[in-house]
Design an enzyme around this catalytic site. Sequence first.
Site, short mmCIF file in Angstrom:
data_model
loop_
_atom_site.label_atom_id
_atom_site.label_comp_id
_atom_site.label_asym_id
_atom_site.label_seq_id
_atom_site.Cartn_x
_atom_site.Cartn_y
_atom_site.Cartn_z
N GLU A 103 0.82 -1.22 0.00
CA GLU A 103 0.00 0.00 0.00
C GLU A 103 0.86 1.26 0.00
O GLU A 103 0.57 2.23 0.69
CB GLU A 103 -0.93 -0.02 1.22
CG GLU A 103 -1.89 -1.20 1.21
CD GLU A 103 -2.76 -1.27 2.45
OE1 GLU A 103 -2.75 -0.33 3.27
OE2 GLU A 103 -3.45 -2.28 2.61
N CYS A 104 1.90 1.24 -0.81
CA CYS A 104 2.87 2.34 -0.86
C CYS A 104 2.80 3.00 -2.23
O CYS A 104 2.41 2.38 -3.21
CB CYS A 104 4.27 1.73 -0.63
SG CYS A 104 5.66 2.82 -0.85
N GLY A 105 3.20 4.26 -2.29
CA GLY A 105 3.26 4.95 -3.57
C GLY A 105 4.21 4.28 -4.55
O GLY A 105 4.07 4.43 -5.76
N THR B 108 4.54 0.97 -4.72
CA THR B 108 4.06 -0.39 -4.96
C THR B 108 4.01 -0.76 -6.45
O THR B 108 4.33 -1.90 -6.80
CB THR B 108 2.69 -0.62 -4.28
OG1 THR B 108 2.85 -0.37 -2.87
CG2 THR B 108 2.19 -2.04 -4.46
#
Length: 158
Positions: free
Chosen positions: A35-37, A39
């Site tokens: 759930e990371c930018g 990803t």
Amino acid sequence: MGEFYQLKAKDIQGKEKQLEEYKGKVVLVVNTASECGFTPQFEGLEKLYKEYKDEGLVVLGFPCNQFGKQEPGDEKSIAEGCMVNYGVTFPMFSKVDVNGKNAHPLFKYLKKELGGLLGSKIKWNFTKFLIDREGKPVKRFAPITKPENMEEDIKRLL
């Protein structure tokens, strides 16, 4: 035998793997998060893996929830998310800590060998470490470095 090959880690199914299994390969170790930018980098990592695995590249993904709680799921949901959303076929491992007293021995070793610009601490998800065929860490890439921008370094080691 290099220190890298003496380490072990649990795969995403919880089975212990000896990193010696990757002896003779060029290894790219990445701390990941679902759930990371960053990803979407899974897609580029998978592309590199597919393109160069027959020449000896292996990508090893290590989910980590230490940065912004961006990997909240359990191993099953992480594995499913990587497969469904990004078609990941490279080896994924169980969730680990990369910093602090509970940091996984692999990341303690990699940080010791390849310190970052602001010290050895890993600053965010998708920090990448490139290891040569002899098990020697040779380059560290920042989270913002896109997988395609590592291709020349990988090809040099292959």
